[in-house]
Design a protein around this motif. Structure first.
Motif, PDB file in Angstrom:
ATOM      1  N   ASP A  15       0.833  -1.207   0.000  1.00  0.00           N
ATOM      2  CA  ASP A  15       0.000   0.000   0.000  1.00  0.00           C
ATOM      3  C   ASP A  15       0.866   1.255   0.000  1.00  0.00           C
ATOM      4  OD1 ASP A  15      -2.348  -1.427   0.037  1.00  0.00           O
ATOM      5  OD2 ASP A  15      -2.573  -1.348   2.228  1.00  0.00           O
ATOM      6  N   LEU A  16       1.829   1.303   0.926  1.00  0.00           N
ATOM      7  CA  LEU A  16       2.649   2.498   1.041  1.00  0.00           C
ATOM      8  C   LEU A  16       3.547   2.670  -0.186  1.00  0.00           C
ATOM      9  CD1 LEU A  16       3.376   4.926   2.700  1.00  0.00           C
ATOM     10  CD2 LEU A  16       5.036   3.539   3.972  1.00  0.00           C
ATOM     11  N   TRP A  22       6.830   3.746  -5.402  1.00  0.00           N
ATOM     12  CA  TRP A  22       7.983   2.859  -5.328  1.00  0.00           C
ATOM     13  C   TRP A  22       7.568   1.451  -5.739  1.00  0.00           C
ATOM     14  CZ3 TRP A  22      10.091   3.977   0.301  1.00  0.00           C
ATOM     15  CH2 TRP A  22      10.458   5.323   0.392  1.00  0.00           C
ATOM     16  N   SER A  23       8.558   0.650  -6.082  1.00  0.00           N
ATOM     17  CA  SER A  23       8.297  -0.764  -6.291  1.00  0.00           C
ATOM     18  C   SER A  23       8.255  -1.459  -4.928  1.00  0.00           C
ATOM     19  CB  SER A  23       9.386  -1.398  -7.151  1.00  0.00           C
ATOM     20  OG  SER A  23      10.608  -1.457  -6.433  1.00  0.00           O
ATOM     21  N   PRO A  24       7.516  -2.571  -4.805  1.00  0.00           N
ATOM     22  CA  PRO A  24       7.529  -3.332  -3.544  1.00  0.00           C
ATOM     23  C   PRO A  24       8.933  -3.770  -3.145  1.00  0.00           C
ATOM     24  CG  PRO A  24       5.726  -4.067  -4.940  1.00  0.00           C
ATOM     25  CD  PRO A  24       6.563  -3.142  -5.788  1.00  0.00           C
ATOM     26  N   THR A  25       9.786  -4.035  -4.153  1.00  0.00           N
ATOM     27  CA  THR A  25      11.167  -4.439  -3.861  1.00  0.00           C
ATOM     28  C   THR A  25      11.923  -3.318  -3.164  1.00  0.00           C
ATOM     29  OG1 THR A  25      11.212  -5.932  -5.754  1.00  0.00           O
ATOM     30  CG2 THR A  25      13.334  -5.242  -4.856  1.00  0.00           C
ATOM     31  N   THR A  43      11.445  11.711   3.936  1.00  0.00           N
ATOM     32  CA  THR A  43      10.453  12.727   4.289  1.00  0.00           C
ATOM     33  C   THR A  43       9.079  12.353   3.741  1.00  0.00           C
ATOM     34  OG1 THR A  43      12.174  14.435   4.271  1.00  0.00           O
ATOM     35  CG2 THR A  43       9.887  15.177   4.136  1.00  0.00           C
ATOM     36  N   ALA A  44       9.047  11.860   2.492  1.00  0.00           N
ATOM     37  CA  ALA A  44       7.778  11.444   1.901  1.00  0.00           C
ATOM     38  C   ALA A  44       7.188  10.257   2.653  1.00  0.00           C
ATOM     39  CB  ALA A  44       7.989  11.089   0.430  1.00  0.00           C
ATOM     40  N   TYR A  45       8.032   9.288   2.986  1.00  0.00           N
ATOM     41  CA  TYR A  45       7.600   8.095   3.731  1.00  0.00           C
ATOM     42  C   TYR A  45       6.956   8.518   5.050  1.00  0.00           C
ATOM     43  CZ  TYR A  45       8.160   3.406   5.865  1.00  0.00           C
ATOM     44  OH  TYR A  45       7.954   2.189   6.467  1.00  0.00           O
ATOM     45  N   LEU A  46       7.639   9.389   5.783  1.00  0.00           N
ATOM     46  CA  LEU A  46       7.155   9.793   7.100  1.00  0.00           C
ATOM     47  C   LEU A  46       5.894  10.637   6.998  1.00  0.00           C
ATOM     48  CD1 LEU A  46      10.601  10.662   8.740  1.00  0.00           C
ATOM     49  CD2 LEU A  46       9.265   8.558   9.011  1.00  0.00           C
ATOM     50  N   ALA A  47       5.820  11.456   5.951  1.00  0.00           N
ATOM     51  CA  ALA A  47       4.638  12.295   5.775  1.00  0.00           C
ATOM     52  C   ALA A  47       3.403  11.441   5.512  1.00  0.00           C
ATOM     53  CB  ALA A  47       4.864  13.278   4.619  1.00  0.00           C
ATOM     54  N   TYR A  48       3.523  10.415   4.666  1.00  0.00           N
ATOM     55  CA  TYR A  48       2.391   9.525   4.403  1.00  0.00           C
ATOM     56  C   TYR A  48       1.977   8.769   5.658  1.00  0.00           C
ATOM     57  CZ  TYR A  48       1.594   9.943  -0.619  1.00  0.00           C
ATOM     58  OH  TYR A  48       1.216  10.396  -1.852  1.00  0.00           O
ATOM     59  N   CYS A  49       2.926   8.510   6.544  1.00  0.00           N
ATOM     60  CA  CYS A  49       2.620   7.790   7.790  1.00  0.00           C
ATOM     61  C   CYS A  49       2.209   8.739   8.909  1.00  0.00           C
ATOM     62  CB  CYS A  49       3.832   6.959   8.222  1.00  0.00           C
ATOM     63  SG  CYS A  49       4.188   5.572   7.114  1.00  0.00           S
ATOM     64  N   ARG A  50       2.091  10.043   8.574  1.00  0.00           N
ATOM     65  CA  ARG A  50       1.616  11.065   9.521  1.00  0.00           C
ATOM     66  C   ARG A  50       2.477  11.145  10.777  1.00  0.00           C
ATOM     67  NH1 ARG A  50      -2.613   8.329   7.534  1.00  0.00           N
ATOM     68  NH2 ARG A  50      -2.890   7.061   9.397  1.00  0.00           N
ATOM     69  N   VAL A  51       3.784  11.103  10.593  1.00  0.00           N
ATOM     70  CA  VAL A  51       4.720  11.208  11.708  1.00  0.00           C
ATOM     71  C   VAL A  51       4.834  12.673  12.128  1.00  0.00           C
ATOM     72  CG1 VAL A  51       7.150  10.943  12.367  1.00  0.00           C
ATOM     73  CG2 VAL A  51       6.009   9.165  11.032  1.00  0.00           C
ATOM     74  N   LEU A  59      14.386  11.274  12.935  1.00  0.00           N
ATOM     75  CA  LEU A  59      14.638  10.228  11.955  1.00  0.00           C
ATOM     76  C   LEU A  59      15.489  10.745  10.792  1.00  0.00           C
ATOM     77  CD1 LEU A  59      11.134   8.601  12.086  1.00  0.00           C
ATOM     78  CD2 LEU A  59      13.273   7.443  12.629  1.00  0.00           C
ATOM     79  N   LEU A  60      15.299  12.000  10.419  1.00  0.00           N
ATOM     80  CA  LEU A  60      16.151  12.588   9.367  1.00  0.00           C
ATOM     81  C   LEU A  60      17.598  12.669   9.835  1.00  0.00           C
ATOM     82  CD1 LEU A  60      13.744  15.373   8.079  1.00  0.00           C
ATOM     83  CD2 LEU A  60      14.638  13.457   6.731  1.00  0.00           C
ATOM     84  N   GLU A  61      17.796  12.962  11.132  1.00  0.00           N
ATOM     85  CA  GLU A  61      19.153  12.976  11.677  1.00  0.00           C
ATOM     86  C   GLU A  61      19.771  11.583  11.612  1.00  0.00           C
ATOM     87  OE1 GLU A  61      21.233  15.460  13.024  1.00  0.00           O
ATOM     88  OE2 GLU A  61      19.806  16.674  11.887  1.00  0.00           O
ATOM     89  N   LEU A  62      18.986  10.549  11.916  1.00  0.00           N
ATOM     90  CA  LEU A  62      19.489   9.176  11.826  1.00  0.00           C
ATOM     91  C   LEU A  62      19.890   8.843  10.399  1.00  0.00           C
ATOM     92  CD1 LEU A  62      16.996   7.150  14.070  1.00  0.00           C
ATOM     93  CD2 LEU A  62      19.223   8.066  14.680  1.00  0.00           C
TER      94      LEU A  62
END
Length: 289
Positions: A15-16, A22-25, A43-51, A59-62
Motif C-alpha cells: 500500500d505504502l 515505489w516498487s515493492p522491492t 520525508t515522503a515516507y514519514l509524511a504519508y505515515c503522519r509522523v 529520523l532525518l538525523e538518523l
C-alpha cells in the motif's frame, strides 16, 4: 524503525509503496536495511505515515548518520538508543570480535559481575541498575540460540586482574569464561601484559560482521557510543585485531591462564593474598612444560 512506524498506520508495504510510487522491492530493501534511503524519500515516507514534526526531525538525523558512516548514540534511560542499536547489530551479526582493556566483554559477563560493575561505576542511577543488569543478561541470549554468531573475545590481562565485586565474583566470572570457551562458536584469548604496547589500543572495540554488508565497529565511551561503518575504519580495526591475535596467548594457554586465575581467586576468597603471578610467567612455565 520505519517498519514499526508503517505498521502503526495499518499500511501494508505494498500500500505504502503504491502511494509513494515505489516498487515493492524498493520498499522491502529499505525496511530491511539493504538499501539506503535519501532524505527526500524518507520525508515522503514519514509524511504519508503522519509522523509528527519532532519525530520526523530525529529520523532525518538518523538518516544523515547512516549516509556518512558514523552513528553516535547517547546513553539515556530507561532504554537508550545506543542499546536498541547495539541489540539490532548483535542479533543480526554472523560473527562478533571483541577486545576489552579494562572489563570482561559485556556478552561474557556474569550477572554478579554486571551488577558490581554498574554499582561501582556511578554512571547509572541506583534505581535503574537492575533494569540495566537485566538488559545485559537478555542480550546474552543470542549466544544460546540455535544459530549463534561466531564470537571471539580478546581480553587484556589487566581486565581479568581488576577485582570487580571481589574475589568470589571474579572466581565465578573466570569459570564462566571457561564455560564460554568450551562452546563450539566461542573462543577466549588472553592478551598478556608482556605484549606491552602491541597489546594496547586507545579504547576497547567490537567488530560485528555480516553476511550481506560491511562490518560495523562499536566503540563505547562513558556517555555515548559510536557505530562506524566506513571501510577505512573497518580496515583499521581489522588490522589491529590481527595484531592482537598475534600477541595474545593461544586458546590452550588462555584456558590454562583462566583456570589458574580462577583457582587463585578461589583461594583469595578463603583468606589468602591477592594473586601476584603474571600471564607472561604462566605462559613461560607452560612452554617449558
Amino acid at each position: 524503525m520505519l517498519r514499526g512506524i508503517r505498521e502503526k498506520t495499518e499500511y501494508t508495504g505494498q500500500d505504502l509503496a503504491r502511494h509513494l510510487g515505489w516498487s515493492p522491492t524498493k520498499m522491502s530493501r529499505i525496511e530491511t536495511g539493504h538499501q539506503p534511503i535519501s532524505e527526500v524519500d524518507l520525508t515522503a515516507y514519514l509524511a504519508y505515515c503522519r509522523v509528527p514534526g519532532h519525530q520526523m526531525y530525529k529520523l532525518l538525523e538518523l538518516a544523515r548518520d547512516a549516509h556518512n558512516g558514523y552513528c553516535v548514540r547517547g546513553h539515556d534511560e530507561p532504554m537508550p538508543d545506543q542499546l536498541r542499536t547495539l541489540v539490532v547489530e548483535e542479533t543480526t551479526a554472523c560473527a562478533i570480535r571483541d577486545f576489552e582493556l579494562n572489563y570482561v566483554p559485556g556478552l561474557a559477563q556474569t550477572e554478579g559481575y554486571i551488577r558490581a560493575l554498574l554499582h561501582a561505576g556511578g554512571v547509572a542511577r541506583p534505581a535503574a541498575i537492575e533494569r540495566w543488569v537485566q538488559a545485559r543478561v537478555d542480550r546474552q541470549n543470542l549466544l544460546k540460540g540455535c544459530n549463534p554468531p561466531e564470537c571471539a573475545f580478546y581480553i587484556h590481562e589487566q581486565a581479568l586482574r581488576i577485582p570487580v565485586g571481589g574475589a568470589a565474583v571474579m572466581h565465578e566470572q573466570m569459570l564462566h569464561l571457561l564455560f564460554l570457551d568450551g562452546r563450539p562458536h566461542c573462543s577466549v584469548r588472553v592478551v598478556p601484559t608482556s605484549a606491552a604496547a602491541h597489546g594496547l589500543c586507545p579504547s576497547a572495540f567490537r567488530i560485528m560482521e555480516y553476511a550481506d554488508h560491511l562490518p560495523v565497529i562499536y566503540v563505547e565511551t562513558m556517555t555515548a557510543s559510536l557505530f562506524l561503518e566506513n571501510k577505512k575504519d573497518s580496515d583499521a580495526y581489522q588490522l589491529k585485531l590481527g595484531m592482537l591475535g598475534r600477541v595474545a596467548l593461544d586458546e590452550g594457554r588462555s584456558r590454562e591462564f583462566l583456570v589458574r586465575l580462577a583457582s587463585e581467586y578461589d583461594r583469595v576468597d578463603e583468606g589468602d593474598d591477592e594473586p601476584t603471578w603474571s600471564a607472561e610467567g604462566d605462559a613461560r612455565r607452560l612452554a617449558e612444560e
